[in-house]
Structure formats: structure tokens, C-alpha cells
Design a protein around this motif. Structure first.
Motif, mmCIF file in Angstrom:
data_model
loop_
_atom_site.group_PDB
_atom_site.id
_atom_site.type_symbol
_atom_site.label_atom_id
_atom_site.label_comp_id
_atom_site.label_asym_id
_atom_site.label_seq_id
_atom_site.Cartn_x
_atom_site.Cartn_y
_atom_site.Cartn_z
ATOM 1 N N PHE A 118 12.505 -77.928 -29.742
ATOM 2 C CA PHE A 118 11.632 -76.932 -29.121
ATOM 3 C C PHE A 118 11.805 -76.571 -27.804
ATOM 4 O O PHE A 118 12.021 -75.093 -27.497
ATOM 5 N N VAL B 74 3.238 -77.968 -31.569
ATOM 6 C CA VAL B 74 3.612 -78.115 -30.436
ATOM 7 C C VAL B 74 2.416 -78.386 -29.380
ATOM 8 O O VAL B 74 1.367 -77.706 -29.412
ATOM 9 N N VAL C 166 13.897 -75.299 -34.878
ATOM 10 C CA VAL C 166 12.915 -75.854 -34.458
ATOM 11 C C VAL C 166 11.981 -76.417 -35.827
ATOM 12 O O VAL C 166 11.811 -77.465 -35.953
ATOM 13 N N ASN D 122 10.129 -82.240 -29.790
ATOM 14 C CA ASN D 122 9.546 -81.445 -28.569
ATOM 15 C C ASN D 122 11.024 -81.225 -27.728
ATOM 16 O O ASN D 122 11.186 -80.037 -27.137
ATOM 17 N N LEU E 22 4.353 -73.562 -36.493
ATOM 18 C CA LEU E 22 5.037 -74.337 -35.079
ATOM 19 C C LEU E 22 4.379 -74.389 -34.131
ATOM 20 O O LEU E 22 4.443 -75.259 -33.483
#
Length: 235
Positions: free
Chosen positions: A225, A147, A203, A222, A143
Motif C-alpha cells: 500500500f 489500512v 493493493v 502495508n 481498501l
């Protein structure tokens, strides 16, 4: 935890049962967005099918797994965790082949194995606890690679609104409605409305539309998250 056992079990059970349902909803809405001929009735049908088959397979394999583990005598204690892991793989695979929810099935099988007396239970629990930590570390690593902090300021407003609505509106209303049939004190209902086991599952689910090629899915990832991180910090 200093919570009453009933309240603690409810929060833990909610955290575990939320994930399979959330996965089905995400998959259903992705289909709804991607296919013009897909509608609410199709989504409900798939939902009922996935839940029904998942529950049936999880319960059936759980019963068989418990009886088999009690009946056989393996040459070493270290093989019992392997046998439990095999039962888990069979549960998920069988449910998936039958078009059911493998996540729900494996959750039920795990509950059955964890709540009954089986040989070398402490070894099995310790093995799976370690395996779960390894899986979580790998998941967070992946993850993190998805990001890009430079993209987060552009969705900060949407992510903040998502977190605030979840914390102060959506969860309190949902928890009060869901707990209405049971006798909980005002303090316990407040805990249910505010608390909850948080994880990376939202997420992870936000990567599903990205993989499916849904328009603007990267921005959606996004926002989710940012919202998840903010709810963790707030709560």
C-alpha cells in the motif's frame, strides 16, 4: 492524450493484460509458500492452464455474444447493457468453472464487445463506465477500511525502497526488453519506461495473502500500500 495512438494503445493494453497475469502469479506464490509439495513446475502448469482456458473462453463467449447481440431485437435500448453484463458474468463463471482465468477471459470478451459494432453501443459503454466507477468507489472504500495509518511509519523504509526500485529499476528494464522487437523512438521508450496506468490492483492483490493466512502478510499488505501510493506521488 497527446501520445501517438500506437503508444497510447500499448500502454492501455499493458495495463489491462497485467492484471490477470499478476493475479495468477500472486495465487501461485501463495500456494508455493503454503504447500511444501508445491514447486515451480506446478506453478508453471497452473499458469499455462489458466491463461490457455481464459483466452479460449474469452474469445469464444465474445464471438457468441457479438453475434447474439446483433441478431436479437430487444424491446428497449436499456436492455442491451443488461445483455452485455450477462455475457460478462457468463464469461467469468465459465472460465472459473473450467479452472481458467476468469479475469483474462472477461477482459478479452470486453475487448471484443468494445471493438465491434453492436446495437446501442453508446448506451452499453455509458452503462459500464458508470458501473466501473461505482465498483472503483466501493473498492477504494474497502481498501481504506483495511489500512491503519499508525502502522505505516514502521514499514516506510521498505515501502520507499519498493517504490524506488519499481520506478527506476524494474519497470525501465522490463519495458525496454519487452519493447525491443518494435520500432519506438528513444522518447517513446522513455515514456514506456516511466509511464503506465496506475490503479489499486496491486493493493487488492496484497489482500490475497492476508486472506490465505500467510505469515507476516499484514506487514506485506502495508508495504505494498505504501509503495503504490508513493509511486503515484512520484510519477
Amino acid at each position: 492524450s497527446s501520445l501517438r495512438p500506437r503508444l497510447a494503445r500499448l500502454l492501455e493494453g499493458e495495463a489491462g493484460s497485467n492484471d490477470p497475469v499478476a493475479i495468477l502469479l500472486v495465487i501461485g506464490f501463495i500456494e508455493w509458500i503454503s504447500r511444501p509439495d508445491y514447486d515451480a513446475f506446478d506453478m508453471v502448469g497452473v499458469f499455462v492452464q489458466q491463461i490457455g482456458i481464459g483466452v479460449a473462453v474469452g474469445f469464444a463467449v465474445g464471438v457468441v455474444a457479438v453475434r447474439v447481440l446483433r441478431a436479437i431485437q430487444l424491446p428497449t435500448v436499456g436492455l442491451y447493457p443488461v445483455a452485455a453484463l450477462t455475457a460478462a458474468a457468463l464469461t467469468f463463471g465459465l472460465a472459473d468453472v473450467l479452472k481458467g482465468s476468469g479475469f483474462l477471459a472477461i477482459y478479452i470478451t470486453g475487448l471484443m464487445l468494445g471493438s465491434t459494432m453492436i446495437p446501442a453501443k453508446r448506451t452499453v459503454i455509458a452503462f459500464h463506465a458508470g458501473l466501473a466507477w461505482v465498483a472503483q468507489l466501493g473498492m477504494f472504500l474497502m481498501l481504506g477500511l483495511l489500512v491503519f495509518p499508525s502502522q505505516l511509519p514502521g514499514i516506510a523504509l521498505e515501502g520507499t525502497l519498493l517504490a524506488l526500485i519499481l520506478c527506476f529499476v524494474a519497470r525501465p528494464i522490463a519495458s525496454l526488453i519487452a519493447s525491443a522487437p518494435w520500432r519506438f523512438s528513444a522518447a517513446e521508450r522513455t515514456v514506456l519506461a516511466w509511464a503506465g496506468l496506475r490503479g489499486a490492483v496491486p493493493v487488492v492483490l496484497a489482500t490475497f495473502p492476508v486472506l490465505a493466512g500467510v505469515p507476516d502478510s499484514r506487514e506485506f499488505f502495508n508495504i505494498v500500500f505504501f509503495g503504490v501510493v508513493l509511486t503515484l506521488l512520484i510519477q
